[in-house]
Design an enzyme around this catalytic site. Structure first.
Site, short mmCIF file in Angstrom:
data_model
loop_
_atom_site.label_atom_id
_atom_site.label_comp_id
_atom_site.label_asym_id
_atom_site.label_seq_id
_atom_site.Cartn_x
_atom_site.Cartn_y
_atom_site.Cartn_z
N GLY A 34 0.84 -1.21 0.00
CA GLY A 34 0.00 0.00 0.00
C GLY A 34 0.87 1.25 0.00
N HIS A 35 1.83 1.29 0.93
CA HIS A 35 2.75 2.44 0.99
C HIS A 35 3.55 2.57 -0.31
CE1 HIS A 35 2.57 1.15 5.38
NE2 HIS A 35 2.18 2.40 5.46
N ASP A 155 -7.38 5.20 4.47
CA ASP A 155 -7.77 6.04 5.61
C ASP A 155 -8.61 7.18 5.04
OD1 ASP A 155 -5.99 4.76 7.80
OD2 ASP A 155 -4.66 5.05 6.10
N SER A 190 -2.56 -3.46 5.81
CA SER A 190 -2.37 -2.54 6.93
C SER A 190 -1.24 -3.06 7.79
CB SER A 190 -3.65 -2.48 7.77
OG SER A 190 -3.38 -1.92 9.03
P1 AMP Z 1 0.47 4.75 7.68
O1 AMP Z 1 1.90 4.37 7.63
O2 AMP Z 1 -0.45 3.68 8.14
O3 AMP Z 1 0.25 6.08 8.39
O4 AMP Z 1 0.04 5.02 6.18
C1 AMP Z 1 0.76 5.92 5.37
C2 AMP Z 1 -0.02 6.16 4.10
O5 AMP Z 1 -0.19 4.93 3.41
C3 AMP Z 1 -1.42 6.73 4.37
O6 AMP Z 1 -1.72 7.72 3.40
C4 AMP Z 1 -2.29 5.50 4.21
O7 AMP Z 1 -3.61 5.81 3.83
C5 AMP Z 1 -1.56 4.76 3.10
N1 AMP Z 1 -1.94 3.35 3.11
C6 AMP Z 1 -1.90 2.48 4.15
N2 AMP Z 1 -2.39 1.28 3.80
C7 AMP Z 1 -2.76 1.38 2.49
C8 AMP Z 1 -3.34 0.48 1.55
N3 AMP Z 1 -3.67 -0.76 1.88
N4 AMP Z 1 -3.58 0.94 0.30
C9 AMP Z 1 -3.27 2.21 -0.05
N5 AMP Z 1 -2.72 3.11 0.79
C10 AMP Z 1 -2.47 2.71 2.05
#
Ligand code: AMP
Length: 284
Positions: A34-35, A155, A190
């Protein structure tokens, strides 16, 4: 080139020398596909991408998982380098502050408060969470000064919060929302999925499957919303849902009479782990 920076002072020096347009991807690390989808989109659209890895203390509540949140910098850097190799001629600056004080100095006083979004849906379950998110993103925007910034729609409410902040404060930054990356089972990727046992991971599929079921029931027609609402009420008999709601996709209002796009947003909780998911759909 991939450059690792650990302090704000170093980052500022480097940033002041940049001539290229800057794309920015803020994350809390423990990277997954995702990231990486955000990173690769940013690399496609910009010559230089700043990528931050910072577990932001301000967005965790007292009972949240701040202490145990997975910190895996070495592995994260490997994944970033792999992506970089697909984009010759591009540069990545990884900003992984050594200490929280690099981002929030000891006497840092400012909070960016988001009133409406802080009080509804996810905001009800995590008091002040979105203030913590917008405060850190604003602060990182100040430090990195990007032209474009990339956020996952995973999110969804967070995406709306950031977009609203940029509009309200007239920040000269384009916000790009990126689709949710999922496992083949449908489970949205996630960092928190690793807290799940194999049985819980199986059980978690109810989340994406319910969202698909409801959006199929709606089938693009507002006239089907009452039926969808009845289905939601039946699903909510299972107390593992923190919420499962239909909202306007732009304002997150509950009133859908004038909506052209709606969002289904949900959190299903397994043990201590809250799993978020959502879907957006057009309706007439
Ligand atoms: P985080 O590290 O959880 O704060 O996420 C960092 C960024 O990655 C945020 O903009 C999240 O929305 C995005 N993100 C996390 N999981 C996913 C996913 N499965 N698909 C797309 N973007 C994601």
């Amino acid at each position: 080139m991939v450059t690792l920076i650990r302090t704000t002072a170093e980052l500022t020096t480097l940033r002041n020398q940049e001539k290229a347009k800057i794309g920015f991807v803020p994350t809390m690390g423990n990277l997954h596909a995702g990231h990486i989808s955000l990173l690769e989109q940013a690399l496609t659209e910009n010559d230089t991408v700043y990528f931050s890895i910072f577990v932001n203390p301000k967005q965790f509540g007292p009972n949240d998982d701040f202490q145990k949140y997975p910190r895996t910098l070495e592995n994260d850097l490997e994944l970033i380098k792999k992506s970089k190799n697909k984009f010759s001629g591009k540069n990545i600056v990884v900003f992984a502050p050594e200490k929280a004080q690099e981002v929030f100095p000891a006497n840092y006083e400012q909070t960016i408060a988001v009133s409406h979004f802080n009080r509804i849906v996810e905001g009800k379950f995590r008091p002040d969470h979105f203030d913590g998110v917008s405060t850190v993103v604003y602060r990182l925007f100040e430090i990195v000064k990007p032209h474009k910034a990339y956020f996952g729609l995973k999110d969804y409410q967070q995406f709306l919060v950031i977009r609203q902040m940029v509009r309200d404060l007239m920040l000269p930054i384009e916000i790009v929302g990126m689709p949710i990356i999922r496992e083949t089972t449908g489970l949205a990727l996630s960092s928190r999925n690793q807290y799940l046992t194999p049985e819980q991971k199986q059980e978690a599929l109810i989340l994406s499957q319910s969202l698909i079921k409801i959006s199929n029931l709606i089938d693009g027609k507002k006239s089907n919303l009452p039926e969808a609402k009845r289905e939601i009420d039946t699903l909510l008999l299972d107390k593992k849902w923190n919420y499962l709601e239909m909202r306007d996709a732009e304002t997150m209002s509950e009133k859908l009479t004038d909506s052209t796009r709606i969002t289904l947003v949900a959190v299903y909780q397994l043990g201590q782990t809250r799993l978020l998911d959502n879907i957006q759909l057009e309706v007439v």
